[in-house]
Design a protein around this motif. Sequence first.
Motif, mmCIF file in Angstrom:
data_model
loop_
_atom_site.group_PDB
_atom_site.id
_atom_site.type_symbol
_atom_site.label_atom_id
_atom_site.label_comp_id
_atom_site.label_asym_id
_atom_site.label_seq_id
_atom_site.Cartn_x
_atom_site.Cartn_y
_atom_site.Cartn_z
ATOM 1 N N GLY A 1 -2.928 1.800 -8.570
ATOM 2 C CA GLY A 1 -4.459 1.936 -7.709
ATOM 3 C C GLY A 1 -5.734 2.042 -8.304
ATOM 4 N N PRO B 1 0.933 -1.349 -0.059
ATOM 5 C CA PRO B 1 0.008 -0.097 0.008
ATOM 6 C C PRO B 1 0.868 1.222 -0.030
ATOM 7 C CG PRO B 1 -0.852 -1.513 1.386
ATOM 8 C CD PRO B 1 0.457 -1.990 1.184
ATOM 9 N N GLU B 2 2.144 1.244 0.580
ATOM 10 C CA GLU B 2 2.711 2.291 0.753
ATOM 11 C C GLU B 2 3.469 2.813 -0.727
ATOM 12 O OE1 GLU B 2 2.280 0.319 4.554
ATOM 13 O OE2 GLU B 2 3.288 -0.427 2.654
ATOM 14 N N HIS B 3 3.910 1.606 -1.364
ATOM 15 C CA HIS B 3 4.581 1.931 -2.623
ATOM 16 C C HIS B 3 3.435 2.314 -3.798
ATOM 17 C CE1 HIS B 3 8.132 -1.021 -2.016
ATOM 18 N NE2 HIS B 3 8.108 0.134 -1.483
ATOM 19 N N ILE B 4 2.164 1.813 -3.601
ATOM 20 C CA ILE B 4 1.441 2.299 -4.423
ATOM 21 C C ILE B 4 0.902 3.500 -4.084
ATOM 22 C CG2 ILE B 4 -1.166 1.990 -5.296
ATOM 23 C CD1 ILE B 4 -0.610 -1.019 -4.552
ATOM 24 N N LYS B 5 0.782 4.242 -2.960
ATOM 25 C CA LYS B 5 0.397 5.298 -2.438
ATOM 26 C C LYS B 5 1.233 6.449 -2.810
ATOM 27 C CE LYS B 5 -1.833 7.893 1.530
ATOM 28 N NZ LYS B 5 -1.903 7.757 2.904
ATOM 29 N N ALA B 6 2.596 6.107 -2.752
ATOM 30 C CA ALA B 6 3.906 6.939 -3.123
ATOM 31 C C ALA B 6 3.803 7.182 -4.634
ATOM 32 C CB ALA B 6 5.156 6.473 -2.642
ATOM 33 N N ASP B 7 2.902 6.517 -5.395
ATOM 34 C CA ASP B 7 3.162 6.572 -6.996
ATOM 35 C C ASP B 7 4.236 6.288 -7.542
ATOM 36 O OD1 ASP B 7 1.660 7.140 -9.237
ATOM 37 O OD2 ASP B 7 2.209 9.130 -9.501
#
Length: 607
Positions: free
Chosen positions: A189, A164-170
């Motif tokens: 995402g 989730p952190e990597h996806i949120k960080a684009d």
Amino acid sequence: MPLITMSVFDYKAELAKIPAEPGVYRYFSEEGEIIYVGKAKSLKNRVSSYFVKNHADRKTRRLVSQIRRIEFTIVHTEFDALLLENQLIKRYQPRFNILLRDDKTYPFIKIFNEPFPRVESTRRVDKKTGTYFGPFANPRAMYNLLDMFRELYSLRTCNLNLSPEHIKADKYKVCMEYHLKRCKGPCVGLQPLEEYEQEVAQIQQILKGQMSIPQQYFKQNMVQAAEKLEFEKAHDWKIKLELLQNFQTKSTVVNPKIGNVDVIVIASDEEAAYVNYLKIVNGYIMAAQTLEVKKKLEETDEEILALVLFEMRTTYESEAKEIITNIEITTDFKAEITIPKIGDKRSLLEMALKNVHYFRKEKAERQLIEASATTNRRDRVLIKLKADLQLKTLPRHIECFDNSNIQGTNPVSAMVCFKEGRASKKDYRHFSIKTVVGPNDFASMYEVVTRRYTRLLEENAPLPDLIVIDGGKGQLSAACDALKAVGLYGKVPIVGIAKRLEEIYFPEDTLPLYIDKKSESLRLIQQIRDEAHRFAITYHRDKRSRNAIVSELENVDGIGKKTAANLLKEFKSVKAIREADAEKIAAFVGKDKAQKIKEYFAQQQGE
């Protein structure tokens, strides 16, 4: 742990110290090497039997002569003894124990323990990193499953860490798979984790043989899309539902009422035992494996089968409550042991026995072939095929039939002929379907087989030693009906070969025979089948092309289908007709029609 050091000349006093309890015993050589591990309901009775009996088996006498020390471990039950024995045999690999070794490493389907799990094939098992399904003794079936999953679901193929952190960080960008609509872009995402995990859960259901949940999912989405008048989406869901249903109908299925069962059978001789194992889940054969167990001592069929059963249920993670077998055995599995006499369970037992006998005959035939250095390759393959299919004579003359049509147009069939293991192209035959309207493989097969062998009988020509039908039970049944109609059924051997898993079907047998995928005889059947398919496809394309050309010539005023066909037969191509002078064309259709043909092509060129 009790320890007994003993002399081979004075064992009676030492044997008296061994208890009459269930447990595992280990024999050591003079060098301190474990040379045998065994289990017993009664340690005292079992160990004593090695020293008080006059063994006829030379290998057992040799074992006893080398024993210098005995260790034993008492356990609560015979099942505990089986577990411990299995672990010790795998750990120490004693030279007098039978070992379930297999030089093949069968692949598994792995579902990774990670966000947006990947679904891939692997030969390495580490249960900490994922959930495994298999092993697959037939890798082709496994790859068919993976291909189907990619058709049904949008699975990612990248190795990215989609936390989730990597996806949120684009951190990532979509790849080509997204643009090809084979992935929904979870890396950026665009696909919720819940939706992806729902699809993976359905894949697990399919791998467990539980088709109803995925089918219901596709059906509900199809109906909902139709109700919203989203007909393109509804059509996509329908295609997926049909793909899953098509896979289900092509699977080897027994009566679903049987439920989950294991089938394990054994046949043996003095040197080895041959065991076939089938794992049945909800009526589907989910796993099948045949193996050879070389005997080391005087092992009974019961002992060998119990060992193999434990290994197979462990390997394939079976928890079936019923075990079907062909001999009486006792185990501590929480499952009922049955030897069925009639019905579908008996059919399963007979299929397993058929695979065992085939495996055994294959080994004997292979040894015979290897021993005969003078046997050429073609004869060797035909001898092997004769043994595999249990034919009475060597199949020196084989004929194979295949149908071809695209969207129901121009249905044709083809027959190829192999003699002495080689293609005999002068004996190939094409068939244009005459009595069948529309795409009907079964009726087309009935027609061409009837026509072929009616003609051979009328001409008193030699009949084949084997007929091969490209298709499963339906096509084979239609061909058998044709042979019955001409009076040849039972006189000429006939089999069908199904494409998906390369199963061999025999007339009136509901379940197929699986031949080793590396077998030369199966490769010969595949070669013949592929040649029939190529020949049928080529003829089908030629016929479509010819019909298209005939249709073009029919555009000329006064030229009908028959005249167009005659012109094409004479000139071979439209180009040749276009370039021919009017006098040459007039020789076949007259001056008036020849002039109209030249004017038509001149007009076409002007445009």
